[in-house]
Motif scaffolding. Structure first.
Motif, PDB file in Angstrom:
ATOM      1  N   HIS A  66      10.430   2.563  -2.743  1.00 44.86           N
ATOM      2  CA  HIS A  66       9.528   2.977  -3.682  1.00 44.86           C
ATOM      3  C   HIS A  66       8.343   3.639  -3.011  1.00 44.86           C
ATOM      4  O   HIS A  66       7.259   3.740  -3.880  1.00 44.86           O
ATOM      5  CB  HIS A  66       9.187   1.668  -4.234  1.00 44.86           C
ATOM      6  N   GLY A  67       8.365   4.256  -2.224  1.00 45.39           N
ATOM      7  CA  GLY A  67       7.330   4.956  -1.375  1.00 45.39           C
ATOM      8  C   GLY A  67       6.154   4.024  -1.086  1.00 45.39           C
ATOM      9  O   GLY A  67       4.758   4.577  -0.834  1.00 45.39           O
ATOM     10  N   LEU A  68       6.188   3.016  -0.893  1.00 47.95           N
ATOM     11  CA  LEU A  68       5.229   1.876  -0.541  1.00 47.95           C
ATOM     12  C   LEU A  68       5.522   1.191   0.745  1.00 47.95           C
ATOM     13  O   LEU A  68       6.810   1.367   1.361  1.00 47.95           O
ATOM     14  CB  LEU A  68       5.360   0.594  -1.588  1.00 47.95           C
ATOM     15  N   ALA A  69       4.313   0.471   1.480  1.00 43.99           N
ATOM     16  CA  ALA A  69       4.578  -0.296   2.677  1.00 43.99           C
ATOM     17  C   ALA A  69       4.199  -1.779   2.500  1.00 43.99           C
ATOM     18  O   ALA A  69       3.202  -1.849   1.725  1.00 43.99           O
ATOM     19  CB  ALA A  69       3.727   0.575   4.014  1.00 43.99           C
ATOM     20  N   CYS A  70       5.115  -2.489   2.783  1.00 38.90           N
ATOM     21  CA  CYS A  70       4.893  -4.020   2.362  1.00 38.90           C
ATOM     22  C   CYS A  70       4.500  -4.583   3.696  1.00 38.90           C
ATOM     23  O   CYS A  70       4.987  -4.460   4.790  1.00 38.90           O
ATOM     24  CB  CYS A  70       5.948  -4.502   2.175  1.00 38.90           C
ATOM     25  N   LEU A  71       2.906  -4.970   3.754  1.00 40.45           N
ATOM     26  CA  LEU A  71       2.379  -5.613   4.859  1.00 40.45           C
ATOM     27  C   LEU A  71       2.544  -7.096   4.909  1.00 40.45           C
ATOM     28  O   LEU A  71       2.026  -7.739   3.898  1.00 40.45           O
ATOM     29  CB  LEU A  71       0.947  -5.338   4.819  1.00 40.45           C
ATOM     30  N   ILE A 125       0.829  -1.182   0.039  1.00 42.84           N
ATOM     31  CA  ILE A 125       0.112  -0.179  -0.047  1.00 42.84           C
ATOM     32  C   ILE A 125       0.758   1.392  -0.088  1.00 42.84           C
ATOM     33  O   ILE A 125       1.918   0.895   0.277  1.00 42.84           O
ATOM     34  CB  ILE A 125      -1.060   0.143   1.149  1.00 42.84           C
ATOM     35  N   ASP A 126       0.335   2.309  -0.064  1.00 41.38           N
ATOM     36  CA  ASP A 126       0.887   3.681  -0.272  1.00 41.38           C
ATOM     37  C   ASP A 126       1.610   3.990   0.999  1.00 41.38           C
ATOM     38  O   ASP A 126       0.899   3.783   2.243  1.00 41.38           O
ATOM     39  CB  ASP A 126       0.007   4.802  -0.763  1.00 41.38           C
ATOM     40  N   LYS A 127       2.909   4.276   1.136  1.00 38.89           N
ATOM     41  CA  LYS A 127       3.585   4.679   2.271  1.00 38.89           C
ATOM     42  C   LYS A 127       3.025   5.688   3.251  1.00 38.89           C
ATOM     43  O   LYS A 127       2.775   5.588   4.422  1.00 38.89           O
ATOM     44  CB  LYS A 127       5.159   4.837   2.323  1.00 38.89           C
ATOM     45  N   ALA A 128       2.627   6.901   2.632  1.00 38.45           N
ATOM     46  CA  ALA A 128       2.001   7.839   3.346  1.00 38.45           C
ATOM     47  C   ALA A 128       0.664   7.539   3.981  1.00 38.45           C
ATOM     48  O   ALA A 128       0.401   7.934   5.138  1.00 38.45           O
ATOM     49  CB  ALA A 128       1.614   9.278   2.226  1.00 38.45           C
ATOM     50  N   LEU A 129      -0.035   6.896   3.308  1.00 38.43           N
ATOM     51  CA  LEU A 129      -1.448   6.363   3.963  1.00 38.43           C
ATOM     52  C   LEU A 129      -1.374   5.432   4.994  1.00 38.43           C
ATOM     53  O   LEU A 129      -1.728   5.512   6.114  1.00 38.43           O
ATOM     54  CB  LEU A 129      -2.205   5.622   2.769  1.00 38.43           C
TER      55      LEU A 129
END
Ligand code: ADP
Ligand code: MG
Length: 692
Positions: free
Chosen positions: A299-304, A198-202
């Motif tokens: 990549h400005g993402l968060a891996c859950l 998902i998007d890192k900022a969110l």
């Protein structure tokens, strides 16, 4: 990137050793890996120096023993190579002693009471079967972690011990079949890894994701996975670029990442490597999870990696593909081409079936965590009941052996073990039963209950040990038999007859199966708190002791660690919920309520205006808000209860705290539905799941 050239470039692998070590030293490493004999200090010094030169050339400044304590994640403590020269300068130095053994302070790692009984000091010992590698300018040396008195404090030590046990017992069986060439049997594992992006900022806007790795609140979005449009769908550019970067990083680390695709839920994906020897596959999976998180960040993402980041859509697991292979390259779960090979295949198959039936509860325990509780038994994942899928054809073969009835697919004759050649079993995906927790897929078993964030070490330690245990029994029986073929036939037939109840080819997701499993006497541990106490059952303690995998003290300490981990996880989740509910949701709902009340008051000043919808919405929101407050108080009260007994405490969290969390969530999710978007204090499911 030139993949063939770059592959393994950050690994001190066989190729690097062959070019950089003197011939005799290289030979003794090989020998040490094969036979498990320790290296001399002289050899270790030569290896350490070569390793250091290689690492420094690649930019490394530090080294670390890289190990897997009971926390389930990896641990490292970096030391630089620098050594003062006396003239104000330094040289880069790394000794054999530093390579072979480290002494991290064990007192800050979970020990489950072992610390009280034994010494606090611990040490790490090099596992030369898993290559050293470079990560973040640091030479990482895969190690096992033990207390000074030899108790395992990590996940790797029992795994290695279980591999030894499987080797020993499988070799006994192979010799009985006249195999005099093989010198070692290892278990092999390919673990498919599911994850969300998902998007890192969110992500940063969600305290629940930051603290707990899963959402604790969130109303269902209008669109979930019902259109089934994500699975194997075309990969979005941002995700594709992440995946490319990930693969390239993993390849440099010698992790054979092979397959990548979108999974069922929106924002869900999967990576599968080519299988490897179990301890290496385990190290590689830990490394894969770590690299995934780091690359996502870039990549400005968060891996859950949590088993259930979002309610209402699929969770993530790890399909643990498992088999056994000889050092001569034979897969022992591959049906062969000759009657002799087939008899051998059937015996190993019978051993796995018996092991899974006899120790089904232990397999369930090996995957029991707070996170996995949301997944096992939920719709997409295998249920909490362990059963084996064999497929129609293989089941027909077994039935024929069991009853002596004609085997339909083959000229209506009965299957004679050691006389007939088995048919080839289809390996294509269409024949798969995706609902089975333990499925035979042509030449391996796929254990699908493992959680996505878990280390695969526990599940494989159990698998290796239980199969070793049955193979030992088989070897005992057959070694003393007068007529081998006759005894073999009898043994295989009897095993299939006795353990048939574990085989189930139907849909594991149905209520009928739950009922049927109960009739068959299979375990159904729904929650971690129910499953874990079974770990310390005397039969299991005896099993681990018999195979020198875990001592009774180690079993008990692991039980404490697992149950405490469960309690702590739920406690953190409950506290996070309370904080979010008190500080964010309650104020947001109150704010919106006040706006509605102000609006209604203004309306009333103008004659003839209707008071709806404000009037009704105010009543609804005020009631929900009051209910939310009530549920906060209730959860607070339930959290305050202490217990000295770990088992009781775990059960309390499962039976009392967890339902109170669910109740709080239900009200909050209702409030989300009725509160204006501008007022809602954090990103919603819709925002998160469709953010990339
Ligand atoms: P899929 O299940 O997606 O059809 P495969 O069956 O080819 O794909 O493989 C799934 C995983 O099983 C891969 O990681 C693969 O390397 C692994 N695998 C294949 N053969 C074995 C084996 N003998 N032992 C352990 N894992 C294996
Ligand atoms: Mg698969």
């Amino acid at each position: 990137m030139n993949v063939a050239e770059e592959y393994g470039s950050l690994v001190f692998n066989d190729r690097a050793m062959r070019t950089r070590l003197p011939r005799d030293v290289y030979k003794s490493v090989q020998n040490s890996v094969k036979t498990g004999t320790p290296l001399t200090l002289t050899d270790a010094n030569v290896i350490a120096n070569a390793m250091k030169d290689w690492a420094v050339e690649l930019g490394a400044t530090h080294f670390t023993h890289w190990f897997q304590p009971m926390t389930g994640i990896t641990a490292e403590k970096h030391d630089s190579f620098i050594s003062p020269t006396g003239d104000g300068g330094v040289i880069m130095n790394f000794s054999g002693k530093e390579l072979i053994k480290g002494e991290p302070d064990a007192s800050s790692f979970p020990s489950g009471g072992l610390r009280a009984t034994f010494e606090a000091r611990g040490y790490t010992a090099w596992d030369p079967t898993s290559y050293a590698f470079i990560k973040e300018h640091t030479l990482c040396i895969p190690t096992a972690f033990c207390s000074y008195t030899g108790e395992a404090l990590d996940k790797k030590t029992p795994l290695l011990r279980s591999m030894d046990s499987l080797n020993r017992e499988a070799m006994r069986v192979l010799r009985l079949f006249g195999d005099m060439d093989s010198r070692r049997v290892t278990s092999t594992v390919g673990s498919e890894q599911e994850y969300f992006l998902i998007d890192k900022a969110l992500y940063l806007g969600r305290r629940d994701l930051v603290f707990c790795g899963r959402t604790l609140f969130g109303a269902k979005p209008p669109k979930g996975q019902e259109l089934e449009d994500h699975y194997f769908g075309s990969i979005k550019p941002r995700v594709a670029s992440f995946m490319q970067d990930l693969d390239e990083s993993l390849w440099q680390l010698g992790v054979a990442s092979k397959t990548r695709h979108n999974e069922v839920a929106p924002a869900q994906h999967e990576l599968a490597p080519i299988f490897a020897t179990t301890n290496i596959a385990t190290d590689h999976n830990q490394l894969t999870m770590e690299v995934m998180r780091k690359i996502a960040d870039k990549h400005g993402l968060a891996c859950l990696l949590h088993e259930k980041p979002f309610a209402g859509v699929n969770g993530s697991g790890k399909h643990n593909n498992w088999s056994m292979a000889t050092d001569t390259g034979d897969n022992l779960l591959e049906p062969g081409d000759t009657p002799r090979e087939n008899a051998q295949f059937l015996l190993f198959l019978a051993a796995v079936i018996k092991a899974v039936d006899k120790y089904q509860g232990l397999l369930r325990v090996s995957v029991a965590t707070a996170g996995n509780d949301h997944r096992l038994g939920a719709n997409e994942a295998p249920p909490a009941i362990v059963s084996v899928f064999l497929g129609e054809e293989l089941t027909a073969v077994i039935d024929s052996i069991d009853t002596g009835s004609p085997y339909a697919q083959k000229d209506k004759t009965t299957m004679e073990i050691g006389v007939d050649v088995l048919p080839r079993f289809p390996k294509d995906t269409t024949d798969r039963n995706r609902t089975s927790p333990f499925a035979f897929t042509g030449n391996k078993f796929e254990f699908r209950m493992v959680g996505s964030s878990a280390s695969i070490a526990d599940a494989n330690t159990v698998l290796n040990t239980i199969v070793a245990d049955v193979l030992a029994e088989f070897a005992d029986a057959l070694e003393n038999a007068g007529d081998f073929t006759q005894a073999l036939n009898k043994l295989i037939r009897k095993t299939f007859q006795t353990h048939k109840r574990i085989i189930f080819n139907g849909n594991n997701y149905t209520d009928e199966w739950v009922e049927e499993a109960r009739r068959r006497g299979l375990f159904n541990f729904k929650h971690t708190a129910d499953a874990l106490p079974y770990f310390v059952h005397e039969e299991n303690i005896a099993l681990f002791e018999r195979h020198h995998v875990l001592t009774p003290a180690e079993v008990h300490s692991r039980y404490e660690i697992m149950m405490e981990g469960y309690i702590k996880t739920l406690n953190i989740e409950a506290l996070t919920m309370l904080e979010i509910a008190r500080k964010s949701i309650l104020p947001a709902a109150s704010g919106y309520l006040r706006e509605l009340i102000d609006g209604l008051a203004a309306k009333r000043m103008i004659e003839g205006l209707t008071v709806e919808p404000e009037s009704s919405m105010i009543k609804k929101l005020a009631a929900l808000n009051a209910d939310l407050y009530q549920k906060i108080l209730e959860l607070e009260e339930k959290l305050g209860v202490e217990s000295a007994d770990t088992t009781e405490h775990g059960k309390y969290y499962s039976a009392v705290v967890f339902p109170a969390m669910q109740a709080l969530r239900a009200v909050a999710d209702d409030l989300e539905v009725w509160t204006a978007k501008d007022y809602w204090p954090f990103p919603t499911y819709g925002d998160l799941l469709f953010s990339v």
